[in-house]
Design an enzyme around this catalytic site. Sequence first.
Site, PDB file in Angstrom:
ATOM      1  N   ASP A  93      42.450  43.863  47.985  1.00  0.00           N
ATOM      2  CA  ASP A  93      41.511  43.202  48.914  1.00  0.00           C
ATOM      3  C   ASP A  93      42.143  41.919  49.464  1.00  0.00           C
ATOM      4  O   ASP A  93      41.986  41.593  50.639  1.00  0.00           O
ATOM      5  CB  ASP A  93      40.188  42.835  48.223  1.00  0.00           C
ATOM      6  CG  ASP A  93      39.122  43.920  48.381  1.00  0.00           C
ATOM      7  OD1 ASP A  93      39.482  45.109  48.515  1.00  0.00           O
ATOM      8  OD2 ASP A  93      37.916  43.575  48.358  1.00  0.00           O
ATOM      9  N   ASP A 147      43.200  46.654  42.324  1.00  0.00           N
ATOM     10  CA  ASP A 147      41.956  46.587  43.086  1.00  0.00           C
ATOM     11  C   ASP A 147      41.800  45.192  43.695  1.00  0.00           C
ATOM     12  O   ASP A 147      41.519  45.034  44.886  1.00  0.00           O
ATOM     13  CB  ASP A 147      40.776  46.912  42.153  1.00  0.00           C
ATOM     14  CG  ASP A 147      39.445  46.829  42.876  1.00  0.00           C
ATOM     15  OD1 ASP A 147      39.352  47.351  44.011  1.00  0.00           O
ATOM     16  OD2 ASP A 147      38.499  46.231  42.326  1.00  0.00           O
ATOM     17  N   LYS A 207      50.091  40.993  33.031  1.00  0.00           N
ATOM     18  CA  LYS A 207      49.645  39.769  32.355  1.00  0.00           C
ATOM     19  C   LYS A 207      50.257  39.806  30.957  1.00  0.00           C
ATOM     20  O   LYS A 207      49.568  39.749  29.935  1.00  0.00           O
ATOM     21  CB  LYS A 207      48.105  39.751  32.349  1.00  0.00           C
ATOM     22  CG  LYS A 207      47.480  38.460  31.886  1.00  0.00           C
ATOM     23  CD  LYS A 207      47.614  37.305  32.880  1.00  0.00           C
ATOM     24  CE  LYS A 207      47.057  36.031  32.265  1.00  0.00           C
ATOM     25  NZ  LYS A 207      47.377  34.826  33.058  1.00  0.00           N
ATOM     26  N   ASP A 253      48.199  36.315  38.062  1.00  0.00           N
ATOM     27  CA  ASP A 253      47.666  35.092  38.674  1.00  0.00           C
ATOM     28  C   ASP A 253      48.690  34.507  39.650  1.00  0.00           C
ATOM     29  O   ASP A 253      48.358  34.102  40.773  1.00  0.00           O
ATOM     30  CB  ASP A 253      47.218  34.066  37.610  1.00  0.00           C
ATOM     31  CG  ASP A 253      48.216  33.871  36.472  1.00  0.00           C
ATOM     32  OD1 ASP A 253      49.250  34.569  36.443  1.00  0.00           O
ATOM     33  OD2 ASP A 253      47.960  33.008  35.598  1.00  0.00           O
ATOM     34  N   TYR A 280      39.069  50.808  33.857  1.00  0.00           N
ATOM     35  CA  TYR A 280      38.119  51.674  34.555  1.00  0.00           C
ATOM     36  C   TYR A 280      37.712  52.881  33.722  1.00  0.00           C
ATOM     37  O   TYR A 280      36.599  53.377  33.863  1.00  0.00           O
ATOM     38  CB  TYR A 280      38.743  52.188  35.856  1.00  0.00           C
ATOM     39  CG  TYR A 280      38.642  51.235  37.022  1.00  0.00           C
ATOM     40  CD1 TYR A 280      39.379  50.059  37.038  1.00  0.00           C
ATOM     41  CD2 TYR A 280      37.837  51.525  38.112  1.00  0.00           C
ATOM     42  CE1 TYR A 280      39.309  49.186  38.111  1.00  0.00           C
ATOM     43  CE2 TYR A 280      37.758  50.656  39.191  1.00  0.00           C
ATOM     44  CZ  TYR A 280      38.493  49.496  39.185  1.00  0.00           C
ATOM     45  OH  TYR A 280      38.413  48.646  40.254  1.00  0.00           O
TER      46      TYR A 280
HETATM   47  C1  IPM Z   1      38.281  50.456  45.773  1.00  0.00           C
HETATM   48  C2  IPM Z   1      36.874  50.207  45.295  1.00  0.00           C
HETATM   49  C3  IPM Z   1      36.548  51.054  44.075  1.00  0.00           C
HETATM   50  C4  IPM Z   1      37.486  50.622  42.957  1.00  0.00           C
HETATM   51  C5  IPM Z   1      35.095  51.015  43.585  1.00  0.00           C
HETATM   52  C6  IPM Z   1      34.104  51.292  44.665  1.00  0.00           C
HETATM   53  C7  IPM Z   1      34.878  51.970  42.447  1.00  0.00           C
HETATM   54  O1  IPM Z   1      36.663  48.848  45.061  1.00  0.00           O
HETATM   55  O2  IPM Z   1      38.639  51.624  46.032  1.00  0.00           O
HETATM   56  O3  IPM Z   1      39.057  49.502  45.915  1.00  0.00           O
HETATM   57  O4  IPM Z   1      37.203  49.634  42.250  1.00  0.00           O
HETATM   58  O5  IPM Z   1      38.509  51.297  42.760  1.00  0.00           O
HETATM   59 MN    MN Z   2      38.317  47.575  45.753  1.00  0.00          MN
END
Ligand code: IPM
Ligand code: MN
Length: 365
Positions: free
Chosen positions: A247, A243, A187, A219, A139
């Site tokens: 999710d 990240d 990894k 993975d 990032y």
């Molecule tokens: C998160 C989001 C952010 C990230 C984006 C919007 C920059 O996906 O907070 O998970 O990748 O950190």
């Molecule tokens: Mn995210």
Amino acid sequence: MRLVTLPGDGVGPEVTREAVKILTEVCDVHGIDLSVEEHLVGGTAIRNAGSPLPDSTATACSTADAVLLGAVGDPEFDDLLPEQRPEIGLLKLRQVLGGFANLRPARAVPALVDSSPLRREIFEGTDLLIVRELLGGLYFGQPRGFRNEDTEAFNTMVYSEEEIRRVARVAFQAAQNRRGKVTSVDKANVLETSRLWRQTVESVGKEFPGVELDHLFVDACAMHLVTDPRRFDVILTENLFGDILSDEAAVLTGSLGMLASATIGGPIDLFEPVHGSAPDIAGRGIANPLGAIASAAMLLRYTGGHEIAARSIEDAMTSVLDEGYRTPDIARGSGETIVSTEEMGSHVAKRAADNSQSSLAYHAV
Ligand code: IPM
Ligand code: MN
Ligand code: NAD
């Protein structure tokens, strides 16, 4: 507590409004002095102030006790380069505030087990915490950009021992207060940064003899999350892996809208739901505010040290779900009452105020 709110884009303002409503109510009952100041971030800040993180926002945030963010991101700006998009506002904000450890807890709430895409017997009892490194890796690594007349693009994944050590300590400390296990995810079979990550985490682990440490490749971790999520207590990982895995962990709980986060370790803590601006449902009053509300509870706990007030919100969320109230994203079967974002917020606010009243009465006795 001086709080700056940054509702941002899409569903951000809708869910932040509910979180602030509950925070105000609970602070009122507990006699916590709360001031709330709202500022611009993201796409709405580009439109109204010409920058995704205006100076006035950065200044207000750097003098606050904590920042609560909704979401950033707007399809209107999807064709822009990374440095011009709404998302850069959030990334710069994270740098300004300085928190490097992003805590993302994912838990099987009994009332929602059947909203999970996983079968009940696999998911029931899951309770994990992702500790995501937030200020390093791909990032922020330099150099980055396009070259050869834009026919090539490159990013740099870079970590120092110190960046790994400080976030690893947060993960081990969290595990000490949970079930005593850290799974470090990397990894290391391919990446040098991951080799350093693994060695450094091993050495930090020696400071915490009571905590069990194991390692997984990212993975395989993605696979274990859907086949055996109960094997995890604390997952410690770098920025991009965290990240992606968060999710995945979030949706196991029923919806991305459920997951909260706290970013700690720096001068100013940042709280934000894990989900984005959800342009597909924005403006319809149907977004799930529970991730934002749970982030507000984490704010009371981590920044304010108000554990009882934080619990009153978390218990209120559990009660409301037990009673069958559902935003559309977590609705699955019969016997449920489908509610709007605002109604969900009001139900939680009412239960949280009731819980607070009764816990205060109990402590007074
Ligand atoms: C998160 C989001 C952010 C990230 C984006 C919007 C920059 O996906 O907070 O998970 O990748 O950190
Ligand atoms: Mn995210
Ligand atoms: P998203 O998280 O916005 O949405 C993914 C899916 O989850 C969508 O179907 C959405 O409707 C659903 N969802 C998300 N939040 C929900 C909620 N509270 N209630 C009910 N359903 C919910 O991810 P995306 O679509 O990949 O990204 C949209 C925009 O958000 C992009 O611009 C992205 O960069 C941004 N984003 C921002 C953040 C943040 O601000 N922290 C996080 C992730 C993505």
